[in-house]
Design a protein around this motif. Structure first.
Motif, PDB file in Angstrom:
ATOM      1  N   ASN A 157      47.253  65.116  43.802  1.00  0.00           N
ATOM      2  CA  ASN A 157      45.831  65.401  43.941  1.00  0.00           C
ATOM      3  C   ASN A 157      45.172  64.462  44.942  1.00  0.00           C
ATOM      4  N   VAL A 158      45.524  63.184  44.890  1.00  0.00           N
ATOM      5  CA  VAL A 158      44.938  62.235  45.841  1.00  0.00           C
ATOM      6  C   VAL A 158      45.473  62.502  47.244  1.00  0.00           C
ATOM      7  N   ARG A 159      46.764  62.784  47.352  1.00  0.00           N
ATOM      8  CA  ARG A 159      47.392  62.991  48.651  1.00  0.00           C
ATOM      9  C   ARG A 159      46.927  64.292  49.315  1.00  0.00           C
ATOM     10  N   TYR A 160      46.253  65.142  48.578  1.00  0.00           N
ATOM     11  CA  TYR A 160      45.888  66.462  49.107  1.00  0.00           C
ATOM     12  C   TYR A 160      45.003  66.360  50.348  1.00  0.00           C
ATOM     13  N   SER A 161      44.198  65.300  50.443  1.00  0.00           N
ATOM     14  CA  SER A 161      43.324  65.172  51.608  1.00  0.00           C
ATOM     15  C   SER A 161      44.101  64.854  52.882  1.00  0.00           C
ATOM     16  N   ARG A 162      45.299  64.254  52.742  1.00  0.00           N
ATOM     17  CA  ARG A 162      46.162  63.987  53.903  1.00  0.00           C
ATOM     18  C   ARG A 162      47.599  64.117  53.413  1.00  0.00           C
ATOM     19  N   ILE A 163      48.167  65.308  53.600  1.00  0.00           N
ATOM     20  CA  ILE A 163      49.460  65.647  53.017  1.00  0.00           C
ATOM     21  C   ILE A 163      50.559  64.698  53.478  1.00  0.00           C
ATOM     22  N   THR A 164      50.427  64.164  54.689  1.00  0.00           N
ATOM     23  CA  THR A 164      51.484  63.311  55.249  1.00  0.00           C
ATOM     24  C   THR A 164      51.387  61.860  54.815  1.00  0.00           C
ATOM     25  N   ALA A 165      50.422  61.513  53.991  1.00  0.00           N
ATOM     26  CA  ALA A 165      50.235  60.112  53.594  1.00  0.00           C
ATOM     27  C   ALA A 165      51.410  59.625  52.751  1.00  0.00           C
ATOM     28  N   SER A 166      51.752  58.380  52.919  1.00  0.00           N
ATOM     29  CA  SER A 166      52.838  57.776  52.133  1.00  0.00           C
ATOM     30  C   SER A 166      52.314  57.362  50.768  1.00  0.00           C
ATOM     31  N   ASP A 167      53.236  57.024  49.861  1.00  0.00           N
ATOM     32  CA  ASP A 167      52.833  56.587  48.529  1.00  0.00           C
ATOM     33  C   ASP A 167      52.001  55.318  48.604  1.00  0.00           C
ATOM     34  N   GLU A 168      52.363  54.412  49.477  1.00  0.00           N
ATOM     35  CA  GLU A 168      51.633  53.152  49.589  1.00  0.00           C
ATOM     36  C   GLU A 168      50.203  53.382  50.059  1.00  0.00           C
ATOM     37  N   GLU A 169      50.028  54.333  50.960  1.00  0.00           N
ATOM     38  CA  GLU A 169      48.667  54.639  51.417  1.00  0.00           C
ATOM     39  C   GLU A 169      47.846  55.239  50.280  1.00  0.00           C
TER      40      GLU A 169
END
Length: 905
Positions: free
Chosen positions: A683-695
């Motif tokens: 859900n958090v990563r949805y705004s930037r699908i390519t983001a890493s877990d650390e980000e």
């Protein structure tokens, strides 16, 4: 009319052709009338029937009785003279009774009669009757007429007279219809066919259910959601049929779906579809060969030349080819890619289309209705498969069976087969129509049961909270009982319908079997042909049952497909212009220039909003609920287009740039956090699908929710539940902020971003928001002073207009609407900062300073008059500062003010 044994071949052919031509004309013209909606048009016109239907039925009934009388005469003559009647004569009489009997039944049962199929049938019948009479007279060689001949001539003259009356009446009706002035208003019916007065019906805008296509009498108060969808689908179908004028034009409306149904440009799939057609014809051939091979086996066993073992092997091979391991397997294998192409294409196209529609569509439509409409693609493919793989092959099978049986067993066999088929389809269609009411009750009861069950399970917490488990249990038990009773009623009706259909088929089979046995006993047929006949009748059962329910199934498929077609025709109201270029983001300057907007054209929400926002500035919109603050945020990310005026970013009108590039630069934190039924990480990563877990972790730390997430048993893999029910409101809002932080946008839109958090959490979030908003253009809608105080620009929005702008201190000093909002109940105060107390202290200080040089009542009044120009029109004409001054001077009850010697208020 002389009955002779040596009638000419032309006369015999005419007697066979007579009923066949009349029936084909009536069938073709009826289909044409249905396709051109003649019955619906006649219902709307509500013209009086000319000629009278009752009179026509009587005359047609008399016409039919003459054939019956001639059959009785022929039978009596055959018994007395001990000679078989002429075959073609009996076939002619029986066929005419069948054909004109169908016409008579249709006249009796039809709600609205389209006359040209009947009139044409009478004209054709008159021509054939005259031709048969003339040829019979020419071929007659008898000098003396027997009593039987006299009876035949008498019946023929009566029949001819009835036909002449019908034809003459028809010509008169056609002439009067072409001269409507002959019938003035006094001849028109006072009431419409449905019994309602025309004026009353027009005034109410209602249409009688009896005259509308597929409509049923239904109380709106008892209408379920399923019934409403069905009614609206039928109404839309009827509306588009009336607009197009006929079924052909109506079907053309679906051509926009053709590229998704037919594999355009895919030669491989097109070749597969062509091969499927070849397999279909091969199946038709096998349906003929298998019964024939069975007859060959029986004949070889009875001594005819041939090897029975070879015949049995051939039958096994033919059965194998006709089974699911032969041609049918090949057909399914060939068709599966074409079928999946259609369904997948329609599913993808409809979902993509809906997702690309604008916010006004999604804000006004139910997700459930959209899902139902998108499933209409399956109905289209079902309709195509029914026509291609069932209707056409079964029509071919029936035609071949009738022709083959007529050749093998004579025309009597063909007549029996045709009569059985026509009676079966007619009766089955009536029985299916008769079960509609019970079927509707069954569906309604099932829907109610499902709604009660789903409501109880989904609202279990409410049920348990108010201790109503027993009540819900009783409701569900009653619904189950009602559904069971309605389903039982429907099943009994369906079983009775099936039994009657079986009786008809059995009677037809028995008649065919008697005829076959008679021909075998007389040496005109072999026992093997009897076995072949039985197999043919077995194969005819499925086509007849299919045709009985074809119209209903096709109607349901078209209604479902109509929803998908209507959905696919909707165009997005907010779309990129042709050749729109990506947004060229430079600094983040935003200009609102005379922005007007309304969700409904009849009511405006924003009335000329103008505001210049320099890059990196935080703008706070404040005002009462419904003033248009959240609407401004939606316009900024172009969920809607402004009615007039413009919104520009770095000098570029957002209507001229690509919407995707615009929204890539914007981060939105809505008032109610929207999440998927997925993990926190996704859900958090949805705004930037390519983001890493650390980000993702860093964004959650900035939103002050990282430690909270780690405290969950599954951490970031925790499922949030449907609509985020497993998380609190504050946790959901911090997830939304983390999602915006992860996107790293250039423009921030915050719509009550801290509305659902406590004061301690708000302090933490405010710190993260300051990091997020630093150097970025930010627009804030909030009702907490702690969020608003630090804004570079505070815009007070009332009635769709900005009435005040400035910083917090400037607006407090102004003493206008913002001060009223700040000191009233509009802003929620926080426990730690005591914002409202500070506001009141600031206001009192500013008021004392402003009044320090005013020592008289007149001076304070002058101050009040000067402040009136700063007060919005809807106020009472006094500023907050002026009100206090006036109140203290007029009442003179405040001791501290009375004793004040320096002249301050």
């Amino acid at each position: 009319m002389a009955v002779v044994a040596g009638e000419g071949a032309v006369l015999v052919a005419l007697k066979y052709l007579y009923p066949a031509v009349v029936f084909l004309y009536y069938l073709t013209s009826s289909v044409l009338a249905s396709c051109t909606l003649q019955a619906l048009k006649k219902t709307q016109d509500a013209q009086p029937e000319r000629p009278s239907r009752r009179a026509v039925i009587y005359i047609l009934g008399f016409f039919l009785s003459t054939y019956g009388a001639q059959l009785i005469t022929l039978g009596t003559q055959s018994v007395i003279q001990r000679s078989a009647p002429l075959e073609h004569q009996v076939i002619n009489y029986l066929s005419c009774i069948l054909v004109f009997g169908i016409l008579c039944i249709q006249l009796i049962e039809s709600d609205t009669v389209v006359w040209f199929p009947f009139r044409g049938s009478w004209f054709i019948a008159l021509l054939f009757e005259l031709a048969i009479a003339i040829l019979t007279a020419v071929n007659s060689r008898q000098a003396n007429l027997s009593p039987y001949d006299i009876l035949h001539i008498t019946f023929f003259c009566l029949r001819l007279a009835s036909l002449v009356i019908l034809v003459a009446w028809t010509c008169f009706a056609l002439w009067t219809n072409s001269n409507p002035s002959l019938f003035d208003e006094e001849t028109q019916p006072l009431l419409q066919p449905n019994g309602e007065q025309p004026d009353a019906q027009a005034a109410t805008g209602e249409h009688a259910n009896s005259s509308s296509y597929g409509s049923t009498t239904q109380s709106d108060a008892e209408e379920t959601h399923w019934e409403r969808r069905e009614r609206e689908g039928k109404a839309e179908l009827e509306k588009r049929l009336q607009k197009d004028g006929n079924w052909v034009e109506y079907a053309k409306g679906f051509k926009i779906l053709l590229p998704y149904i037919w594999p355009v440009g895919n030669r491989h799939l097109q070749l597969r579809a062509a091969a499927v057609v070849l397999c279909m014809f091969a199946s038709n051939a096998l349906n003929v060969l298998i019964p024939r091979q069975t007859g060959i086996i029986m004949d070889t066993l009875n001594g005819k030349p041939g090897n029975p073992w070879t015949a049995v092997i051939n039958l096994a091979l033919l059965r194998l080819l006709a089974s699911g391991s032969g041609v049918e397997l090949i057909r399914q294998w060939l068709w599966l890619p074409v079928k999946h192409f259609s369904r997948e294409n329609l599913s993808r196209a409809s979902f993509s289309h809906v997702m690309k529609l604008s916010a006004d569509f999604h804000d006004s439509k139910s997700s459930s209705d959209m899902m139902v409409a998108m499933q209409g693609g399956y109905s289209i493919t079902n309709a195509v498969e029914s026509l291609l793989f069932q209707t056409v092959p079964m029509l071919i099978d029936m035609c071949v069976a009738i022709a083959y049986l007529s050749v093998k067993f004579g025309p009597y066999e063909g007549l029996i087969t045709v009569a059985t088929g026509i009676v079966f389809i007619t009766l089955a269609a009536r029985l299916v129509a008769g079960t509609k009411n019970s079927s509707r009750k069954r569906q309604k009861a099932f829907t109610k049961e499902h709604a009660i069950r789903y409501g109880g399970l989904s609202s279990w917490q409410t049920v348990n909270m108010f201790n109503q488990v027993g009540y819900e249990d009783n409701r569900h038990a009653n619904a189950v009982t009602a559904r069971w009773l309605s389903e039982t009623q429907w099943q009994i009706g369906w079983l009775l319908s099936t039994s009657l259909q079986t009786i008809i088929l059995t009677v037809g089979l028995m008649a065919s079997a008697f005829l076959a046995v008679f021909r075998i006993r007389s040496g005109q047929a072999s026992p093997g042909q009897f076995a072949m006949l039985l197999m043919y009748w077995t194969q005819l059962t499925a086509p007849l049952q299919f045709f009985a329910s074809l119209s209903k199934n096709m109607s349901d498929d078209f209604i479902s497909a109509e929803r998908l077609l209507a959905l696919m025709k909707i165009k997005p109201s907010v779309a990129n212009k042709l050749g729109a270029r990506p947004l060229k983001f430079k600094r983040g300057d935003v200009q609102l220039d005379q922005v007007y907007f309304g969700y409904d054209k009849r009511k405006s929400i924003l009335n000329g909003i103008s505001l210049d926002v320099p890059a990196g500035t935080t703008v706070a919109f404040v005002g009462s609920t419904g003033a248009g603050k959240s609407t401004l945020l939606r316009l900024l990310q172009r969920d809607y287009d402004v009615t007039s005026g413009s919104i520009r970013i770095d000098g570029q009108d957002i209507r001229d740039v690509d919407s995707s590039s615009l929204r890539d630069r914007i981060g939105y934190v809505p008032q109610s956090a929207l999440v998927f039924n997925d993990t926190i990480m996704n859900n958090v990563r949805y705004s930037r699908i390519t983001a890493s877990d650390e980000e993702v972790f860093e964004a959650c730390r900035a939103a002050r929710v990282h430690d909270k997430i780690l405290g969950f048993p599954d951490g970031y893999e925790t499922e949030v539940g449907e609509h985020g029910v497993k998380l609190s409101g504050g946790e959901l809002q911090r997830l939304a902020i983390a999602r915006a932080l992860l996107k790293d946008p250039k423009i921030i839109l915050l719509d009550e971003a801290t509305a659902a958090v406590d004061n301690a959490t708000e302090r933490d979030i405010q710190k993260s928001l300051r990091v997020l908003c630093k150097g970025r253009t930010t627009f804030v809608v909030a009702h907490r002073l702690s969020t608003i105080r630090g804004a570079g620009i505070i815009a007070v929005v009332e009635h769709g207009q900005i009435i005040e702008t400035g910083t917090h201190d400037e607006l407090i000093a102004l003493g206008g609407r913002y001060l009223e909002l700040a000191t009233g109940d509009t802003f929620r105060e926080t426990e730690d900062s005591d914002d409202q107390s500070k506001v009141l202290d600031d206001a009192n200080t500013l008021a004392n300073d402003s009044c320090s040089e005013r020592t008289t009542t007149e001076t304070c009044k002058t101050h009040d008059e000067n402040d009136q120009a700063k007060v919005p029109p809807e106020s009472d004409g006094k500023s907050a500062t002026g009100k206090r001054c006036q109140k203290e001077v007029d009442s003179d009850i405040n001791s501290s003010a009375a004793e004040n010697t320096d002249g301050s208020c």
